[in-house]
Motif scaffolding. Structure first.
Motif, mmCIF file in Angstrom:
data_model
loop_
_atom_site.group_PDB
_atom_site.id
_atom_site.type_symbol
_atom_site.label_atom_id
_atom_site.label_comp_id
_atom_site.label_asym_id
_atom_site.label_seq_id
_atom_site.Cartn_x
_atom_site.Cartn_y
_atom_site.Cartn_z
ATOM 1 N N SER A 135 10.722 8.759 -0.243
ATOM 2 C CA SER A 135 9.898 7.558 -0.337
ATOM 3 C C SER A 135 8.851 7.712 -1.419
ATOM 4 N N LYS A 136 8.176 6.604 -1.713
ATOM 5 C CA LYS A 136 7.125 6.623 -2.733
ATOM 6 C C LYS A 136 5.901 5.812 -2.305
ATOM 7 N N ARG A 137 5.823 5.468 -1.017
ATOM 8 C CA ARG A 137 4.701 4.669 -0.526
ATOM 9 C C ARG A 137 3.522 5.567 -0.152
ATOM 10 N N LEU A 138 2.353 5.204 -0.639
ATOM 11 C CA LEU A 138 1.141 5.954 -0.325
ATOM 12 C C LEU A 138 0.512 5.439 0.972
ATOM 13 N N SER A 139 0.290 4.137 1.045
ATOM 14 C CA SER A 139 -0.330 3.551 2.236
ATOM 15 C C SER A 139 0.116 2.106 2.386
ATOM 16 N N SER A 140 -0.315 1.500 3.481
ATOM 17 C CA SER A 140 0.061 0.112 3.725
ATOM 18 C C SER A 140 -0.643 -0.846 2.773
ATOM 19 N N ILE A 141 -1.693 -0.401 2.135
ATOM 20 C CA ILE A 141 -2.410 -1.201 1.139
ATOM 21 C C ILE A 141 -2.179 -0.569 -0.223
ATOM 22 N N GLN A 142 -1.452 -1.275 -1.074
ATOM 23 C CA GLN A 142 -1.193 -0.753 -2.412
ATOM 24 C C GLN A 142 -2.360 -1.140 -3.312
#
Length: 157
Positions: free
Chosen positions: A84-91
């Motif tokens: 994956s490459k998502r840091l947090s729910s708020i980009q």
């Protein structure tokens, strides 16, 4: 109800503001429910492959350039490998002058073993391919609450 839609289509300011307030009210409720669900996601160990602040798109001028966190990490749930490459729910997308905000956000990545790039990954147990490296902050409900309290105040005025 029919007169409301007629007012809306005719460009009545109050009708338009009511639609906008309703939209923000729904966004606040949905955001709060999503925050609550993500806060309960389990944690698993993963490996950080890439972590940097990178350019988002191309810009002719340096002061118009946007930046975002560029990540890549791997983790395993139930014997299944995921990347994956998502840091947090708020980009966060930041300008040249606000890149410090991205560095600040990336400080919240939890390293379990920094030498091995071992990190904490929070994943959705129903869809393990969806994950974040940062759990939502405790202040977020107040932001979402403002999204649905302010429209109520607006309607009461």
């Amino acid at each position: 109800m029919q007169s409301f839609f007629q007012d809306l289509l005719s460009g009545d300011r109050a009708a338009i503001l009511n639609v906008i307030a309703g939209y923000f009210f729904l966004c606040g409720i949905c955001g709060l429910l999503y925050w609550r669900r993500v806060r309960s996601w389990p944690q698993i160990s993963g490996t950080l492959i890439k972590s940097e602040i990178g350019k988002l798109g191309n810009s002719m001028r340096a002061d118009e350039q946007s930046y975002t966190a560029k990540l890549r990490y791997q983790y395993s749930v139930g014997g299944e490998e995921y990347e994956s490459k998502r840091l947090s729910s708020i980009q966060v997308v930041a300008s040249t002058n606000m890149r410090a905000l991205l560095r600040w956000q990336m400080r919240y990545i939890t390293y379990l073993d920094k030498d091995k790039n071992e990190i904490a990954v929070f994943y959705d147990p129903k869809k393990p391919q969806k994950s974040y490296l940062i759990k939502p902050l405790k202040i977020e409900p107040f932001i979402y609450a403002a999204f649905f309290i302010l429209p109520i105040i607006f309607w009461l005025m």
